[in-house]
Design an enzyme around this catalytic site. Structure first.
Site, mmCIF file in Angstrom:
data_model
loop_
_atom_site.group_PDB
_atom_site.id
_atom_site.type_symbol
_atom_site.label_atom_id
_atom_site.label_comp_id
_atom_site.label_asym_id
_atom_site.label_seq_id
_atom_site.Cartn_x
_atom_site.Cartn_y
_atom_site.Cartn_z
ATOM 1 N N CYS A 80 44.856 26.739 38.111
ATOM 2 C CA CYS A 80 45.698 27.883 37.783
ATOM 3 C C CYS A 80 44.749 29.088 37.467
ATOM 4 C CB CYS A 80 46.676 27.479 36.631
ATOM 5 S SG CYS A 80 47.623 26.078 36.906
ATOM 6 N N ALA A 81 44.163 29.867 38.483
ATOM 7 C CA ALA A 81 43.016 30.581 38.151
ATOM 8 C C ALA A 81 43.413 32.185 37.992
ATOM 9 C CB ALA A 81 42.304 30.647 39.261
ATOM 10 N N GLU A 135 45.673 29.702 43.025
ATOM 11 C CA GLU A 135 46.840 30.399 42.107
ATOM 12 C C GLU A 135 47.995 30.263 42.960
ATOM 13 O OE1 GLU A 135 47.510 31.633 39.268
ATOM 14 O OE2 GLU A 135 49.466 32.176 40.367
ATOM 15 N N ASP A 188 50.510 25.019 45.551
ATOM 16 C CA ASP A 188 51.386 24.622 44.455
ATOM 17 C C ASP A 188 50.204 23.554 43.699
ATOM 18 O OD1 ASP A 188 52.472 23.265 42.341
ATOM 19 O OD2 ASP A 188 54.482 23.224 43.752
ATOM 20 N N CYS A 216 48.037 29.283 26.000
ATOM 21 C CA CYS A 216 47.807 30.426 25.107
ATOM 22 C C CYS A 216 48.971 30.245 24.239
ATOM 23 C CB CYS A 216 47.590 31.565 25.748
ATOM 24 S SG CYS A 216 48.783 32.163 26.785
ATOM 25 N N ASP A 226 44.205 25.654 33.299
ATOM 26 C CA ASP A 226 44.589 26.675 32.427
ATOM 27 C C ASP A 226 46.376 26.969 32.609
ATOM 28 O OD1 ASP A 226 44.299 28.698 30.470
ATOM 29 O OD2 ASP A 226 44.021 30.168 31.689
ATOM 30 N N PRO A 271 44.647 35.613 36.381
ATOM 31 C CA PRO A 271 43.938 36.848 37.256
ATOM 32 C C PRO A 271 42.101 36.679 37.353
ATOM 33 C CG PRO A 271 44.255 37.612 34.954
ATOM 34 C CD PRO A 271 44.936 36.248 35.065
ATOM 35 N N GLY A 272 41.942 35.403 36.864
ATOM 36 C CA GLY A 272 40.387 35.056 36.943
ATOM 37 C C GLY A 272 39.581 35.166 36.101
HETATM 38 N N1 SAM Z 1 43.054 31.070 34.200
HETATM 39 C C1 SAM Z 1 43.688 32.499 34.408
HETATM 40 C C2 SAM Z 1 42.671 33.209 33.460
HETATM 41 O O1 SAM Z 1 41.785 32.865 32.713
HETATM 42 O O2 SAM Z 1 42.474 34.506 33.991
HETATM 43 C C3 SAM Z 1 44.835 32.442 33.398
HETATM 44 C C4 SAM Z 1 45.729 31.506 34.224
HETATM 45 S S1 SAM Z 1 47.567 31.721 33.750
HETATM 46 C C5 SAM Z 1 47.561 31.109 31.913
HETATM 47 C C6 SAM Z 1 48.635 30.321 34.613
HETATM 48 C C7 SAM Z 1 48.700 30.804 35.784
HETATM 49 O O3 SAM Z 1 49.263 29.560 36.696
HETATM 50 C C8 SAM Z 1 49.518 31.952 36.141
HETATM 51 O O4 SAM Z 1 48.866 32.987 37.125
HETATM 52 C C9 SAM Z 1 50.732 31.459 37.198
HETATM 53 O O5 SAM Z 1 51.063 32.377 38.236
HETATM 54 C C10 SAM Z 1 50.010 30.221 37.581
HETATM 55 N N2 SAM Z 1 50.932 28.960 38.175
HETATM 56 C C11 SAM Z 1 52.326 28.704 37.983
HETATM 57 N N3 SAM Z 1 52.653 27.809 38.304
HETATM 58 C C12 SAM Z 1 51.592 27.178 39.280
HETATM 59 C C13 SAM Z 1 51.480 26.021 40.172
HETATM 60 N N4 SAM Z 1 52.264 25.284 40.447
HETATM 61 N N5 SAM Z 1 50.226 25.712 40.492
HETATM 62 C C14 SAM Z 1 49.135 26.848 40.421
HETATM 63 N N6 SAM Z 1 49.294 27.785 39.525
HETATM 64 C C15 SAM Z 1 50.443 28.105 39.144
#
Ligand code: SAM
Length: 332
Positions: A137-138, A160, A191, A263, A209, A140-141
Site C-alpha cells: 500500500c505504497a 497502490e 487490490d 497511523c 502500511d 504517496p510513496g
Molecule cells: N505507505 C504510504 C507512504 O508511506 O507514503 C502510505 C500508505 S497509506 C497509509 C495506505 C494506502 O493504502 C492508501 O494510499 C490507500 O489508497 C491504499 N489502499 C487502500 N486499499 C487498498 C488495497 N485494497 N490494496 C492496496 N492499497 C490500498
C-alpha cells in the site's frame, strides 16, 4: 500546511467535534491517563514536528549545514548498528516545518518531509541489498523512498489500489530516484488483497502500511458528514487490514518477513488484527522488535506493556511523532 496558514493570517483549521468525541470515548478507555496528553498534541498543530529525510541520490552538504543551523540533528544513527550511513534523517526538538521542495524538471528532490515515526516500519523491515521487496500500500510513496535510502533491493514492487494516489506514487518515485534505478521499480495499481494469489512466494520482505483511521488528519475533517460516515465505516477497516495481511503472507517466500503499520491508536486496527493473524495462520511467527524500539527510545515515546513483536508510538510534546503502530511477522 496548518502551521503556515496561521502564519499567513488565514483562518486555522478547526477541530471536528464528532471525531474528537468518538476518539475521546475509545482512547480514554484503551489508553487511560496517557490519552489526555496525546489528545493535546494531536489537536494543536502548532506543536507538530516534521522530520527531513535526505535523498541519498541528490543531497548537498549545504543542505546539511542549513539543517544544523536551524537546530536539526541526525536521528537514528549510533543507535541502530545495521543502518547504512547513506540513510540520513534530521529531526528537531522544536515544532514547525522545513520548507517543502517544489518540483523542478530534470532535478531530483533533495529531501522528503515526514513524520519521523513513519520511518520505524521501514527500519523494522531491515531490507538488505538484493532482496525482493513488495510495498503493498505504497502511495504517496514516503516509505518506498525511505526503503531505497536503506538498501538496493533486487526486485522492488510498489503497489497502490487507488488510481489517483498511484499517480502520486509514480511522481514521488520519479522525483527522488535517478534514471537507471527508477526503471527497476515496478508500480502496480492492484487490490493488495489479490497480490498474494497473483505473486505467491515471490518476496523476501513485504511492507503492509495499511489503510487505517488516520487519527491526526481525521481530527481536522472539514466535512462533518464525511467524517461521520468514516467513523461508521471505521469498523470495516479491521477486516480489510486482515485480508491485506493474509495476502502479504502468501506473497512472502518461506523465511521472509513482513512489517505491518498503521497511523492510528485504535487497538481494533493494531494488536487485534495482528493477534487474529497469529491465531489463524500456523505458518506465521512474531518477530522481536524490542531492541530497535529500545535503540530509538530517546527520540520516541512508546506505549508501555505492548508485546515484543509490536510497538505503538504515542505523540508527546517535543516528540510529537506518531501515532504509529508497527508489528513484525515472519513466515516459516
Ligand atoms: N505507505 C504510504 C507512504 O508511506 O507514503 C502510505 C500508505 S497509506 C497509509 C495506505 C494506502 O493504502 C492508501 O494510499 C490507500 O489508497 C491504499 N489502499 C487502500 N486499499 C487498498 C488495497 N485494497 N490494496 C492496496 N492499497 C490500498
Amino acid at each position: 500546511g496548518l502551521v503556515e496558514s496561521k502564519a499567513k493570517g488565514k483562518p486555522q483549521k478547526q477541530i471536528c467535534q464528532v471525531v474528537l468525541d468518538h476518539f475521546e470515548k475509545q482512547y480514554a478507555a484503551e489508553l487511560g491517563d496517557a490519552w489526555a496528553s496525546i489528545r493535546d498534541v494531536l489537536t494543536y498543530p502548532l506543536c507538530w514536528q516534521y522530520a527531513v529525510l535526505l535523498n541519498k541520490f541528490s543531497h548537498s552538504s549545504e543542505l546539511e549545514s542549513t539543517l544544523a543551523v536551524k537546530g536539526y540533528h541526525p536521528a537514528f544513527h549510533g543507535s541502530l548498528p545495521y543502518l547504512p550511513s547513506s540513510f540520513k534523517c534530521y529531526i528537531s526538538r522544536t515544532s514547525g516545518r522545513f520548507p517543502t521542495q517544489k518540483h523542478q524538471a530534470g532535478k531530483l528532490k533533495e529531501y522528503y518531509l515526514l513524520n519521523a515515526a513513519s520511518l520505524l516500519p521501514v527500519l523494522a523491515l531491515e531490507v538488505k541489498d538484493g532482496e525482493d521487496v513488495l510495498d503493498l500500500c505504497a502511495a504517496p510513496g514516503g516509505k518506498s523512498v525511505a526503503i531505497l535510502q536503506c538498501a538496493c533491493p533486487g526486485q522492488f514492487h510498489c503497489n497502490e489500489y487507488d488510481d489517483l494516489r498511484s499517480r502520486r506514487l509514480k511522481q514521488t518515485i520519479e522525483s527522488f530516484i535517478p534514471e537507471p534505478l527508477v526503471n527497476l521499480i515496478m508500480v502496480s495499481t492492484l487490490d493488495g488483497r489479490q497480490i498474494g494469489d497473483l505473486k505467491p512466494e515471490l518476496y523476501d520482505k513485504v511492507l503492509v502500511d495499511a489503510p487505517c483511521s488516520n487519527d491526526r488528519s481525521w481530527l481536522f475533517s472539514s466535512d462533518v458528514q464525511q467524517a461521520t460516515l468514516r467513523l461508521i465505516q471505521r469498523k470495516e477497516l479491521s477486516s480489510l487490514q486482515f485480508e491485506l495481511l493474509r495476502s502479504a503472507i502468501k506473497a512472502l517466500r518461506p523465511g521472509g518477513s513482513l512489517v505491518y503499520s498503521t497511523c492510528t491508536l485504535s487497538k481494533a486496527e493494531n494488536s487485534d488484527v495482528i493477534n487474529l493473524i497469529l491465531n489463524s495462520c500456523s505458518n506465521v511467527m512474531p518477530v522481536d522488535i524490542s531492541e530497535m524500539a529500545k535503540a530509538v527510545s530517546h527520540e520516541f515515546s512508546f506505549l508501555s506493556g505492548t508485546q515484543q513483536h509490536e510497538l505503538l508510538v504515542l505523540p508527546e510534546k517535543g516528540r510529537a511523532w506518531g501515532p504509529m503502530y508497527v508489528a513484525k511477522l515472519k513466515k516459516m
